[in-house]
Enzyme design. Structure first.
Site, short mmCIF file in Angstrom:
data_model
loop_
_atom_site.label_atom_id
_atom_site.label_comp_id
_atom_site.label_asym_id
_atom_site.label_seq_id
_atom_site.Cartn_x
_atom_site.Cartn_y
_atom_site.Cartn_z
N SER A 65 0.83 -1.21 0.00
CA SER A 65 0.00 0.00 0.00
C SER A 65 0.86 1.26 0.00
CB SER A 65 -0.95 -0.04 1.20
OG SER A 65 -2.03 0.84 1.02
N ASP A 177 -5.62 -3.65 -2.10
CA ASP A 177 -4.58 -3.35 -1.11
C ASP A 177 -3.84 -4.58 -0.60
OD1 ASP A 177 -3.15 -2.39 1.13
OD2 ASP A 177 -4.65 -0.86 1.50
#
Length: 287
Positions: A65, A177
């Site tokens: 991320s 993510d």
């Protein structure tokens, strides 16, 4: 911040000469794992500044991320000032203005456009330092560590927070993510047998007050944080030095307006970890 021994390590006292440290350091490989955490990932840049000031440079970088974004900029050879400029030019307000939310989902296209301007070439192979990025494959339900091929789409996938940003489609698969399944990806560093693994976790565990759990958003956010914590704890056990800037918890993961504050928090926490890192690098044998 703490020093973690996953094997017994001989400690070197304060009498260690700097020249000995430099000699030992050159013989030790360093892995740097950068966690996800939204805006809190700005603290990674402060950590990097402290490391560079002490001539500590990773041989391999991993990220999820926000950690994948900072990791890619670092691996591409960008300076701390360039990283900060990137963050300031990529505010969350500009992202939200691009596409009106549809069922609570928007796009990361603006961020992709910014990355194209900052990243030299859109491939892992063009990076100056090897980089591994964690992404979550929604189709297979597995975490994948990508380290070759196209770079920017993988960064986008790793940064696509579920229910906030649209999944990224790559080769017929939907990705979100990387922090959903591995927010502090140390696996590649273990596979490559790094002598020293430095883990930077900008999602440290803290207790929260009851008032923070009011409403659906508060409860949902807390559940997400705890899910991330659950997959981070096993990774922390494999880090030789752990840097957890506790002050980042005062900032929302979308609070990109506090660039200087978050940067300073990361810098100061890393500064306090430098003696431990030097000690680990100077210690005899592998850590």
């Amino acid at each position: 911040m703490r020093f973690h021994d996953h094997e017994p390590t001989k400690r070197i006292g304060s009498w260690l000469f700097f020249s000995v440290f430099m000699t030992m350091k050159k013989n030790k490989s360093i892995g740097l794992a950068l966690s996800g955490g939204g805006a809190r990932g700005i603290a990674h840049i402060g950590v990097i500044k402290a490391l560079q000031e002490n001539d500590i440079h990773p041989d391999i970088i991993t990220g999820a991320s926000a950690g994948s974004i900072v990791g890619a900029l670092l691996a591409d050879g960008k300076s701390v000032d360039e990283m900060l400029s990137f963050v300031r030019d990529s505010s969350i307000m500009k992202i939200w203005k691009l596409v009106l939310p549809n069922r609570g989902i928007t796009s990361l296209q603006y961020l992709k456009d910014r990355l194209k301007l900052y990243i030299g070439e859109d491939t892992f192979e063009s990076l100056k330092t090897p980089l591994y990025i964690a992404v979550t494959n929604l189709n297979s339900g597995k975490c994948e560590m990508i380290h070759s091929g196209k770079l920017i789409d993988i960064i986008m996938a790793s940064s696509s927070i579920p229910l906030v940003f649209q999944p990224v489609e790559i080769d017929g698969q939907s990705y979100v993510d990387g922090g959903v399944l591995d927010n502090l990806p140390v696996g590649p560093l273990l596979d490559q047998k790094m002598d020293l693994i430095i883990g930077v976790n900008v999602m440290p565990h803290v207790a929260i007050e009851r008032k923070s759990l009011q409403g659906v958003i508060g409860v949902t956010t807390r559940c997400f944080d705890l899910a991330v914590l659950a997959n981070t704890l096993p990774s922390l056990k494999h880090c030789d030095v752990i840097i957890e800037p506790k002050g980042v918890n005062e900032f929302n993961i979308f609070n990109f307006s506090k660039v200087d504050d978050l940067f300073e928090i990361g810098y100061k926490e890393a500064q306090s970890a430098i003696p431990l890192i030097k000690e680990a690098l100077a210690a005899e044998g592998n850590t």
